[in-house]
Motif scaffolding. Structure first.
Motif, PDB file in Angstrom:
ATOM      1  N   ALA A 134       0.902  -1.216  -0.049  1.00 39.11           N
ATOM      2  CA  ALA A 134      -0.018  -0.186   0.036  1.00 39.11           C
ATOM      3  C   ALA A 134       1.069   1.325   0.081  1.00 39.11           C
ATOM      4  CB  ALA A 134      -0.976   0.073   1.138  1.00 39.11           C
ATOM      5  N   GLU A 135       0.629   2.154   0.999  1.00 38.13           N
ATOM      6  CA  GLU A 135       1.463   3.423   1.163  1.00 38.13           C
ATOM      7  C   GLU A 135       1.255   4.366  -0.075  1.00 38.13           C
ATOM      8  OE1 GLU A 135       2.272   4.076   4.020  1.00 38.13           O
ATOM      9  OE2 GLU A 135       2.348   2.188   4.956  1.00 38.13           O
ATOM     10  N   GLY A 136       0.112   4.359  -1.086  1.00 32.82           N
ATOM     11  CA  GLY A 136       0.142   5.304  -2.111  1.00 32.82           C
ATOM     12  C   GLY A 136       0.752   4.507  -3.450  1.00 32.82           C
ATOM     13  N   ALA A 137       1.144   2.997  -3.533  1.00 31.91           N
ATOM     14  CA  ALA A 137       1.753   2.884  -4.596  1.00 31.91           C
ATOM     15  C   ALA A 137       0.910   2.607  -5.997  1.00 31.91           C
ATOM     16  CB  ALA A 137       2.624   1.353  -4.200  1.00 31.91           C
ATOM     17  N   SER A 138       1.367   2.695  -6.856  1.00 28.49           N
ATOM     18  CA  SER A 138       0.732   2.738  -8.357  1.00 28.49           C
ATOM     19  C   SER A 138       1.367   1.357  -8.910  1.00 28.49           C
ATOM     20  CB  SER A 138       1.176   4.047  -9.233  1.00 28.49           C
ATOM     21  OG  SER A 138       0.662   5.167  -8.507  1.00 28.49           O
ATOM     22  N   TYR A 139       0.261   0.936  -9.671  1.00 25.78           N
ATOM     23  CA  TYR A 139       0.301  -0.263 -10.312  1.00 25.78           C
ATOM     24  C   TYR A 139      -0.387  -0.364 -11.621  1.00 25.78           C
ATOM     25  CZ  TYR A 139       1.834  -2.163  -5.692  1.00 25.78           C
ATOM     26  OH  TYR A 139       2.440  -2.275  -4.546  1.00 25.78           O
ATOM     27  N   THR A 140       0.036  -0.959 -12.915  1.00 27.44           N
ATOM     28  CA  THR A 140      -0.603  -0.955 -13.913  1.00 27.44           C
ATOM     29  C   THR A 140      -0.801  -2.465 -14.158  1.00 27.44           C
ATOM     30  OG1 THR A 140       1.251  -0.643 -15.282  1.00 27.44           O
ATOM     31  CG2 THR A 140       0.083   1.315 -14.898  1.00 27.44           C
ATOM     32  N   VAL A 141      -1.871  -2.847 -15.050  1.00 28.95           N
ATOM     33  CA  VAL A 141      -1.922  -4.165 -15.708  1.00 28.95           C
ATOM     34  C   VAL A 141      -2.034  -4.065 -17.024  1.00 28.95           C
ATOM     35  CG1 VAL A 141      -3.324  -6.574 -15.428  1.00 28.95           C
ATOM     36  CG2 VAL A 141      -3.113  -4.911 -13.459  1.00 28.95           C
ATOM     37  N   GLN A 142      -1.317  -4.910 -17.890  1.00 31.31           N
ATOM     38  CA  GLN A 142      -1.556  -4.866 -19.410  1.00 31.31           C
ATOM     39  C   GLN A 142      -1.943  -6.294 -19.749  1.00 31.31           C
ATOM     40  OE1 GLN A 142       2.139  -3.664 -21.196  1.00 31.31           O
ATOM     41  NE2 GLN A 142       1.716  -1.414 -20.940  1.00 31.31           N
ATOM     42  N   VAL A 143      -2.774  -6.345 -20.600  1.00 31.87           N
ATOM     43  CA  VAL A 143      -3.238  -7.766 -21.230  1.00 31.87           C
ATOM     44  C   VAL A 143      -2.907  -7.645 -22.837  1.00 31.87           C
ATOM     45  CG1 VAL A 143      -5.621  -6.897 -21.641  1.00 31.87           C
ATOM     46  CG2 VAL A 143      -5.140  -9.264 -21.673  1.00 31.87           C
ATOM     47  N   VAL A 144      -2.166  -8.787 -23.228  1.00 31.96           N
ATOM     48  CA  VAL A 144      -1.757  -8.778 -24.730  1.00 31.96           C
ATOM     49  C   VAL A 144      -1.996 -10.103 -24.982  1.00 31.96           C
ATOM     50  CG1 VAL A 144       0.178  -7.109 -24.377  1.00 31.96           C
ATOM     51  CG2 VAL A 144       0.699  -9.553 -23.902  1.00 31.96           C
ATOM     52  N   GLY A 145      -1.610 -10.319 -26.304  1.00 31.25           N
ATOM     53  CA  GLY A 145      -1.961 -11.883 -26.771  1.00 31.25           C
ATOM     54  C   GLY A 145      -0.610 -12.741 -26.371  1.00 31.25           C
ATOM     55  N   ALA A 146      -0.455 -13.632 -25.746  1.00 34.85           N
ATOM     56  CA  ALA A 146       0.678 -14.519 -25.386  1.00 34.85           C
ATOM     57  C   ALA A 146       1.210 -15.059 -26.919  1.00 34.85           C
ATOM     58  CB  ALA A 146       0.277 -15.496 -24.422  1.00 34.85           C
ATOM     59  N   ASP A 147       0.474 -15.244 -27.719  1.00 31.30           N
ATOM     60  CA  ASP A 147       1.065 -15.621 -29.070  1.00 31.30           C
ATOM     61  C   ASP A 147       1.149 -14.403 -30.056  1.00 31.30           C
ATOM     62  OD1 ASP A 147      -1.576 -14.979 -29.344  1.00 31.30           O
ATOM     63  OD2 ASP A 147      -2.036 -16.937 -30.210  1.00 31.30           O
ATOM     64  N   GLY A 148       1.132 -13.185 -29.510  1.00 34.79           N
ATOM     65  CA  GLY A 148       1.364 -12.048 -30.282  1.00 34.79           C
ATOM     66  C   GLY A 148       0.225 -11.720 -31.062  1.00 34.79           C
ATOM     67  N   GLY A 149      -0.841 -12.468 -30.745  1.00 36.49           N
ATOM     68  CA  GLY A 149      -2.511 -12.235 -31.563  1.00 36.49           C
ATOM     69  C   GLY A 149      -3.177 -10.806 -30.986  1.00 36.49           C
ATOM     70  N   THR A 150      -4.087 -10.584 -31.562  1.00 31.67           N
ATOM     71  CA  THR A 150      -4.587  -9.360 -31.116  1.00 31.67           C
ATOM     72  C   THR A 150      -6.160  -9.762 -31.013  1.00 31.67           C
ATOM     73  OG1 THR A 150      -5.180  -8.501 -33.576  1.00 31.67           O
ATOM     74  CG2 THR A 150      -3.360  -7.897 -32.531  1.00 31.67           C
ATOM     75  N   GLY A 151      -6.902  -8.722 -30.435  1.00 31.42           N
ATOM     76  CA  GLY A 151      -8.365  -9.044 -30.162  1.00 31.42           C
ATOM     77  C   GLY A 151      -8.960  -8.250 -29.012  1.00 31.42           C
ATOM     78  N   ARG A 152     -10.399  -8.415 -28.821  1.00 34.57           N
ATOM     79  CA  ARG A 152     -10.960  -7.961 -27.726  1.00 34.57           C
ATOM     80  C   ARG A 152     -10.564  -8.616 -26.311  1.00 34.57           C
ATOM     81  NH1 ARG A 152     -17.018  -7.107 -29.178  1.00 34.57           N
ATOM     82  NH2 ARG A 152     -16.923  -5.273 -27.709  1.00 34.57           N
ATOM     83  N   ALA A 153     -10.483  -7.862 -25.299  1.00 37.91           N
ATOM     84  CA  ALA A 153     -10.293  -8.725 -24.077  1.00 37.91           C
ATOM     85  C   ALA A 153     -10.852  -7.844 -23.237  1.00 37.91           C
ATOM     86  CB  ALA A 153      -8.828  -8.690 -23.989  1.00 37.91           C
ATOM     87  N   LEU A 154     -11.165  -8.748 -21.887  1.00 36.54           N
ATOM     88  CA  LEU A 154     -11.836  -8.031 -20.620  1.00 36.54           C
ATOM     89  C   LEU A 154     -10.376  -7.799 -19.739  1.00 36.54           C
ATOM     90  CD1 LEU A 154     -14.219  -6.741 -19.016  1.00 36.54           C
ATOM     91  CD2 LEU A 154     -14.429  -9.357 -18.434  1.00 36.54           C
ATOM     92  N   ILE A 155     -10.429  -6.756 -19.011  1.00 40.18           N
ATOM     93  CA  ILE A 155      -9.352  -6.641 -18.095  1.00 40.18           C
ATOM     94  C   ILE A 155     -10.230  -6.412 -16.731  1.00 40.18           C
ATOM     95  CG2 ILE A 155      -8.755  -4.084 -18.513  1.00 40.18           C
ATOM     96  CD1 ILE A 155      -5.523  -4.813 -17.834  1.00 40.18           C
ATOM     97  N   GLU A 156      -9.691  -6.999 -15.621  1.00 38.55           N
ATOM     98  CA  GLU A 156     -10.415  -6.849 -14.348  1.00 38.55           C
ATOM     99  C   GLU A 156      -9.459  -6.702 -13.287  1.00 38.55           C
ATOM    100  OE1 GLU A 156     -14.396  -9.408 -14.733  1.00 38.55           O
ATOM    101  OE2 GLU A 156     -12.645 -10.547 -15.102  1.00 38.55           O
ATOM    102  N   VAL A 157      -9.706  -5.956 -12.267  1.00 40.15           N
ATOM    103  CA  VAL A 157      -9.105  -5.812 -11.151  1.00 40.15           C
ATOM    104  C   VAL A 157     -10.104  -5.854  -9.939  1.00 40.15           C
ATOM    105  CG1 VAL A 157      -7.326  -4.760  -9.614  1.00 40.15           C
ATOM    106  CG2 VAL A 157      -7.032  -4.615 -11.962  1.00 40.15           C
ATOM    107  N   TYR A 158      -9.909  -6.712  -8.956  1.00 39.97           N
ATOM    108  CA  TYR A 158     -10.758  -6.935  -7.751  1.00 39.97           C
ATOM    109  C   TYR A 158      -9.885  -6.873  -6.367  1.00 39.97           C
ATOM    110  CZ  TYR A 158     -14.297  -9.151 -11.096  1.00 39.97           C
ATOM    111  OH  TYR A 158     -15.079  -9.526 -12.160  1.00 39.97           O
ATOM    112  N   GLU A 159     -10.574  -5.897  -5.660  1.00 46.52           N
ATOM    113  CA  GLU A 159      -9.851  -6.099  -4.240  1.00 46.52           C
ATOM    114  C   GLU A 159     -10.404  -7.315  -3.526  1.00 46.52           C
ATOM    115  OE1 GLU A 159      -9.269  -2.996  -0.633  1.00 46.52           O
ATOM    116  OE2 GLU A 159     -11.399  -3.261  -1.522  1.00 46.52           O
ATOM    117  N   ILE A 160      -9.547  -7.957  -2.757  1.00 45.54           N
ATOM    118  CA  ILE A 160     -10.289  -9.068  -1.917  1.00 45.54           C
ATOM    119  C   ILE A 160     -10.091  -8.710  -0.645  1.00 45.54           C
ATOM    120  CG2 ILE A 160      -9.851 -11.390  -1.437  1.00 45.54           C
ATOM    121  CD1 ILE A 160      -8.590 -11.939  -4.188  1.00 45.54           C
ATOM    122  N   ARG A 161     -11.118  -8.468   0.134  1.00 45.19           N
ATOM    123  CA  ARG A 161     -10.930  -8.323   1.794  1.00 45.19           C
ATOM    124  C   ARG A 161     -10.551  -9.456   2.582  1.00 45.19           C
ATOM    125  NH1 ARG A 161      -9.254  -3.618   2.805  1.00 45.19           N
ATOM    126  NH2 ARG A 161     -10.612  -3.552   4.689  1.00 45.19           N
TER     127      ARG A 161
END
Length: 704
Positions: free
Chosen positions: A677-704
């Motif tokens: 924590a402490e105000g740390a910034s993070y990013t998440v990227q979603v790409v094609g593991a095989d170099g492919g392209t297309g529509r993707a859903l990216i999600e981040v959930y906090e778990i309490r």
């Protein structure tokens, strides 16, 4: 569940195939608890626990022919060996263990083949394949020794049969055969066995002679488990169940005469549309306790049952459609698994080309290079490797416990905590528990919170990007911004020149903005540490009070990259809080990578579920999805975590946070991350593991 997920599920979930219903299966299941703690006994919350079936306790078997086992034989196919070890834990030989075949070869050759059967891998578990013995005594002329067929003296016939029973069960003593069809088809193959041995007929006399066969088998091998086996019982065509009752009456008569019968077999060569209710009723008739008799004044307990030779008799049921065959298969399977007296189901052969009636349950192999799963076979797979196959998981709670309900059998239990993983193999046949220790201190997430959520994505002109976010616990004031021109200061030149936004709850528009008002927003943005947007720019921003699931709809008249942000204006570890962000969009490479960002405020650590979904969306009808998503979590330029193909242990975690289920074995990506924590910034990227392209859903959930 995020706003996008609610929309997707409501609109598309009807396209997904429904799984078979599970009902009244408590006797097939056990509750199992995994306690996670450190050596001092302090509970460790947030450990990932997965419990996977390896081999069911229930028998799921198939009949085979000798040639299926050995390369060079006409019936051999490596696909068959693979299928045996993937879909079954038991086999029954169709002919190999019958009377004349046994006497026609050496004992050593027979036992060698039995050992080769056991060497097969039951469900890929590492367990030996189980084996049913079929059949000690059967009156079918083709498999009886010539000398017996020629006999006319009842006493000689009786002696020949009893000697064979003794020799047979002496041979197989300690050979690892689960149970035996000691006597097969009393009502249908009578001429060469029972009518020769007991020419006078009559229930009592016939039962007394058959009882001697069972006694001889037990004398040779006291541990042998002995069945009577018969057909046209489960599929009997009259609702009065007269043949079912006659079968039970005969079995009880053998037991009354002292025959140590251990089980009742039902061949189930189904030749009509038999319902689950009919099968359940007939199981109950056959498994009922034996009524008191003079020999047994208190009666005898009911016997165990097995479905021994399940297939569809299309030579008798000529109008049976593939759908009807699948329905009957499902009915027999469901009734068998639901009834507490039934211990197993064996289908009578896997594939059509070597099936005795050219119509197996599982495979159409008319193209030898491409075996096709039949609808009846899919009914088997959906249950055996789906509905009744344990694959559950989740997080240990505040007490360090994870409890799940499993189907009885052998399981692999995998527990992970702070990057360390431990694995255990357990046979679970009753409620139980396992304690797992890690040399670690508990993760403290009580004082952390998400203070900022964002998504960066490229948009076409008039395309809408939906950024979903959830506020849990009540209403919050949030600052929502969409940066287009402001991205130029970060070196992005292909920004959207004039973005606009709406905040929606369902179909209701909560707030909207095109060109932002610096006088209203700047002070709040500066106080939250947001990067600067030039007053008078074509970026967009607003402040609104929201609660629950919300959607930020971003669009513009011209194409370009946008960064959409949601800031909690009064972020805290208590009270209403941001808990989830999700976005669906096209992803490729460079500036066109779909990227989500989040800031963790407060102190201690936060636990997050992060997913990149493509294949499961495709199954729900979303077009042009990313075939093989890969997600990477960064803190600055440092990689914090990455995942290509998700682990099934996260299925329970997804359920806990309200995320829709990913398809088992899919190439979707998901990971569990513990971040500072402490105000740390993070990013998440979603790409094609095989170099492919297309529509993707990216999600981040906090778990309490």
């Amino acid at each position: 569940m995020s706003p996008f997920q609610r929309c997707i599920v409501a609109a598309l979930l009807t396209l997904a195939a429904a799984a078979p219903a599970v009902a009244q299966l408590e006797h097939r299941q056990s509750a199992y608890t995994v306690q996670v703690q450190n050596p001092g006994g302090t509970p460790l919350a947030g450990a990932t626990v997965r419990v996977e079936m390896m081999n069911p306790a229930f028998r799921f078997g198939t009949a085979i022919v000798f040639g299926e086992l050995y390369a060079g034989q006409s019936e051999y196919d490596v696909k068959g060996i693979d299928a045996l070890q993937n879909y079954f834990n038991s086999v029954t030989f169709g002919n190999y263990m019958k009377w004349s075949y046994i006497e026609g070869r050496s004992d050593a050759a027979t036992l060698s083949t039995i050992n080769d059967v056991h060497a097969l891998n039951a469900f890929g578990s590492g367990d030996d394949m189980r084996l049913r013995g079929h059949v000690t005594v059967w009156g079918a002329q083709y498999q009886l020794p010539a000398d017996l067929r020629a006999m006319t003296d009842p006493a000689a016939v009786q002696t020949r049969i009893r000697n064979h029973v003794t020799d047979y069960h002496t041979l197989f003593k300690d050979a690892g055969v689960d149970n035996f069809d000691l006597y097969n088809e009393h009502f249908h193959e009578r001429e060469f066995i029972i009518e020769k041995a007991v020419p006078s007929g009559g229930l009592a006399d016939e039962a007394a002679e058959v009882a001697e066969w069972f006694k001889a088998a037990k004398a040779a091998d006291p541990e042998a488990v002995l069945f009577i086996n018969e057909y046209n019982i489960l599929n009997f065509w009259q609702e009065n169940d007269s043949d079912v009752i006659a079968y039970k009456t005969f079995v009880d008569a053998v037991r009354d005469a002292g025959g140590p019968v251990d089980g009742i077999g039902l061949q189930a060569h189904m030749d009509r549309l038999t319902t689950k209710a009919q099968a359940l009723r007939r199981f109950s008739i056959l498994s009922a306790p034996m009524a008191p008799t003079a020999n047994h004044p208190e009666g005898l307990p009911g016997l165990r049952l097995e479905v021994t030779e399940l297939d569809i008799n299309t030579q008798g049921w000529t109008s049976a459609t593939p759908a009807q065959q699948a329905e009957v298969t499902a009915n027999v399977l469901d009734a068998s698994f639901e009834h507490p007296a039934v211990d197993g189901v064996t289908i009578w052969g896997m594939r059509d080309s070597i099936h005795w009636r050219d119509n197996s349950i599982l495979f159409d192999d008319s193209d030898p290079d491409n075996w096709v799963v039949k609808p009846s076979g899919q009914a088997w797979i959906d249950r055996v490797k789906g509905t009744w196959w344990t694959d559950i998981g989740g997080l240990s709670g505040s007490t360090g416990r994870y409890t799940g309900t499993v189907f009885k059998g052998k399981h692999r239990i995998t527990v992970s905590y702070l990057g360390e993983t431990k694995e255990y193999i357990r046979d679970i046949t009753a409620d139980g528990n396992l304690t797992v220790e890690f040399d670690a201190e508990p993760i403290d997430t009580s004082a952390s919170f998400l203070s900022n959520l964002s998504v960066r994505a490229p948009l076409d002109a008039d395309q809408t990007l939906s950024l979903g976010f959830v506020v849990d616990g009540g209403s919050k004031s949030v600052l929502t911004r969409v940066a287009g021109p402001a991205l130029a200061s970060f070196g992005i030149t292909n920004f959207m020149p004039d973005p606009q936004l709406e905040i929606r709850q369902g179909e209701t528009v909560i707030a909207t903005n095109n060109d932002w008002d610096a006088a209203t927003v700047s002070a709040t943005a500066d106080g939250l540490g947001a990067f600067t947007m030039d007053p008078g720019s074509k970026d967009t921003a607003l402040i609104a009070a929201v609660s629950g699931p919300n959607t930020v709809e971003i669009s513009g008249d011209a194409a370009g990259v946008v960064l959409s942000e949601v800031y909690d204006t009064a972020a805290s570890s208590t009270g209403p809080r941001l808990s989830n962000v999700s976005a669906l969009n096209f992803t490729s490479s460079g500036d066109n990578v779909l990227t989500a960002g989040f800031v963790v405020g407060g102190s201690g650590q936060a636990r997050l579920l992060i997913r990149g979904v493509g294949p499961t969306l495709a199954e729900l009808g979303v077009p042009n999805t990313l075939v093989d998503p890969k997600i990477t979590v960064f803190q600055g330029s440092t990689v914090v975590a990455t995942n290509d193909n998700w682990d099934g242990s996260l299925a329970g975690v997804a359920s806990e946070v309200g995320a829709f289920a990913l398809t088992a074995g899919s190439k979707d990506a998901a990971l569990l991350a513990v971040v500072n924590a402490e105000g740390a910034s993070y990013t998440v990227q979603v790409v094609g593991a095989d170099g492919g392209t297309g529509r993707a859903l990216i999600e981040v959930y906090e778990i309490r």
